[in-house]
Design an enzyme around this catalytic site. Sequence first.
Site, PDB file in Angstrom:
ATOM      1  NE  ARG A 105      -0.499  -0.197   4.966  1.00  0.00           N
ATOM      2  CZ  ARG A 105      -1.094  -0.276   6.155  1.00  0.00           C
ATOM      3  NH1 ARG A 105      -2.403  -0.160   6.256  1.00  0.00           N
ATOM      4  NH2 ARG A 105      -0.386  -0.480   7.249  1.00  0.00           N
ATOM      5  CD  GLU A 144      -1.212   4.417  10.368  1.00  0.00           C
ATOM      6  OE1 GLU A 144      -0.421   3.700   9.735  1.00  0.00           O
ATOM      7  OE2 GLU A 144      -1.489   4.223  11.552  1.00  0.00           O
ATOM      8  CD  GLU A 321      -5.633   2.211  12.168  1.00  0.00           C
ATOM      9  OE1 GLU A 321      -4.643   1.520  12.469  1.00  0.00           O
ATOM     10  OE2 GLU A 321      -5.846   2.614  11.016  1.00  0.00           O
ATOM     11  CD1 TRP A 329       1.767  -3.678  12.941  1.00  0.00           C
ATOM     12  CD2 TRP A 329       3.473  -2.650  13.978  1.00  0.00           C
ATOM     13  NE1 TRP A 329       1.233  -2.786  13.856  1.00  0.00           N
ATOM     14  CE2 TRP A 329       2.253  -2.138  14.499  1.00  0.00           C
ATOM     15  CE3 TRP A 329       4.678  -2.156  14.490  1.00  0.00           C
ATOM     16  CZ2 TRP A 329       2.215  -1.162  15.504  1.00  0.00           C
ATOM     17  CZ3 TRP A 329       4.636  -1.186  15.488  1.00  0.00           C
ATOM     18  CH2 TRP A 329       3.412  -0.706  15.978  1.00  0.00           C
ATOM     19  CD  GLN A 370      -1.813 -15.018   7.179  1.00  0.00           C
ATOM     20  OE1 GLN A 370      -1.892 -16.157   7.584  1.00  0.00           O
ATOM     21  NE2 GLN A 370      -1.698 -14.727   5.893  1.00  0.00           N
TER      22      GLN A 370
END
Length: 638
Positions: A105, A144, A321, A329, A370
């Site tokens: 992204r 972001e 968030e 991450w 995931q």
Amino acid sequence: MKRTLGVCYYPEHWPKNLWKEDAKRMAEAGLSWVRIGEFAWSKMEPSPGELKFEWLDEIIDILGTAGLSVVLGTPTATPPRWMLEKHPDMLAIDKEGRPRKFGSRRHYCFSHEGYRDECVRIVTLMAERYGKNPHVGAWQTDNEYSCHDTTHSYSDSARSAFKNWLRVRYAGSGNDGDISALNEAWGNVFWSMEYENFDQIDLPNLTVTQPNPSHVLDFRRFSSDQVVSFNRLQTDIIKSYSDAPIAHNFMGKTTEFDHFKVGDDLDIASWDSYPLGFLEDRVVAPDEFKQAFARQGDPDFQAFHHDLYRTVGKGRWWVMEQQPGPVNWAPYNPSPLPGMIRLWSWEAFAHGAEAVCYFRWRQAPFAQEQMHAGLLRPDNADAPAIIEATRVAQEIADASDVEQCISEVALLFDYQSDWMWRTLPQGRGLEYFDLIYDNYRALRGLGLSVDILSTEDDFSKHKLVVAPGLLYMSDDLKERFSKRDGPTVVGPRSGSSTENFGINRPLGPNLPKINVTTTRVETLRPDMPILLEGGGSVKGWSEALESSDHPFRIMANGDLAAVSAGNITYLGGWFDQEALTKVFNEICLKAEIKVIEMPEGLRRRETSNEMFWFNYGTTSVEVAGRTFPPQSVTRDVI
Ligand code: GAL
């Protein structure tokens, strides 16, 4: 404003037959907001011009009918693959000259005109369609900015926009003539770097050795302005179709663009809070500290950003968030201790948040994230976070509304100073953010509530103002310091630079009402701190001071480390925690500002009618005859 909760949801990841049930469960958990849409461009427009908004109409209707309000995200952080066929040169180029390719992204360059037009097109379509939809209660632009190091691009589009930006700055709009002001401002006589015209100027990458710092600083200023104008393209469109407030979700410890300037075009600032990921990934602290707080997060890091983004949003801010469990991450991804989801949520409310939204509703069983927890497990069963979120929802229903108030301390934060420190750090690991954060930690360790302000904000009502590391200080700022009745503490490097990023003469800090000059600076290895008389030490950055004013701190070798005159104090070095705590303690005592030494892990925050105490620690602690259990929130109504 009521305190509310919400969640980030990706209906496009799930079969339609789950949507109604999802909405029902969200409402039952006590959530009010559902953010959707911000990565769904390929579902809104699967091929160029083929528009598919019916699914979005349907989910907005389902959520609204269930009593939920939608935060609608513009999908511009994830242009679909076909966009590259239309605009093959839209990718950002990294410092080494490599394209930042499709397959994740944020694969766009802020300066690419063709991509900007595509963003205008999709945002207009969305604003026309949903601008008056009663279920769309707020908007989010993009996602972001700067995430994955995407503010700076070294593309041809960036180069030509940069040249135009320089023309306007140094030769006046529309005039491609005189380059002499730029040559003078940058000091290009050095190493024969002089230009004959603006067209010759390149981006400051791939040079043989260090590029000219003034060139780098202007590129950073330009890149920040590109983010501001990219965001403004979107907010201008949304505002012309919708009265719902517009937010953007900022990040933690991210300084590559001026958030205050982006905030000027928003109604609400929001940020994405991942306390455990940040502790491992972004906080600079000894291993023992990280181990002690691995499952709770750094007790100051969330608060710091709450206090910063409250100002960016001019009082209106959210957590868009909120970490709900292990993320995917950081170097290590532990689970939070029981109680922490509740503590983090309440801490945001204590700092003035209107909403806290958990990321994400259900853990995705595919693709990059995931392994990232949600409120629900991938098999649709409840994950632990939803139980704590439901409890918070019940608690806020009975609590008072968000109250704005002025904190005791103003700590100034300046993005441009961060860019200057990064460009000329003068020593490994010396970062402006960490300097500011050390000051913040010391202030909070004394139980003080802090507003983090820009250099342009009004601090006349704050009891104490702290301003470390502000390389360039405008005359207006210095003037406002000198008019204060309360104490002002100015820190190392402040006032040492000109606006064009050369050494100020007379030498810094050039503060009114105090006679102090920095005659030389040195930087120190981490293992060579200089002890201060009275405790603590100077680390990293140290200045030789000359002054006829009161010596406020002396180094163990007898050299001056800090000077004060009237209510202004200048610290000529990067003081460590112990030294900062002693300095603030002493100054507060003199100014009759009440402090209370907090045990490690315990922090407090005062609003106009409440005092909150948060214990991030794993053991009970006692202060002023009171006991605070581990991982607890205590709320006193005053
Ligand atoms: C944020 C981002 C989200 C998601 C999340 C994972 O930085 O906005 O889309 O990637 O991190 O923790």
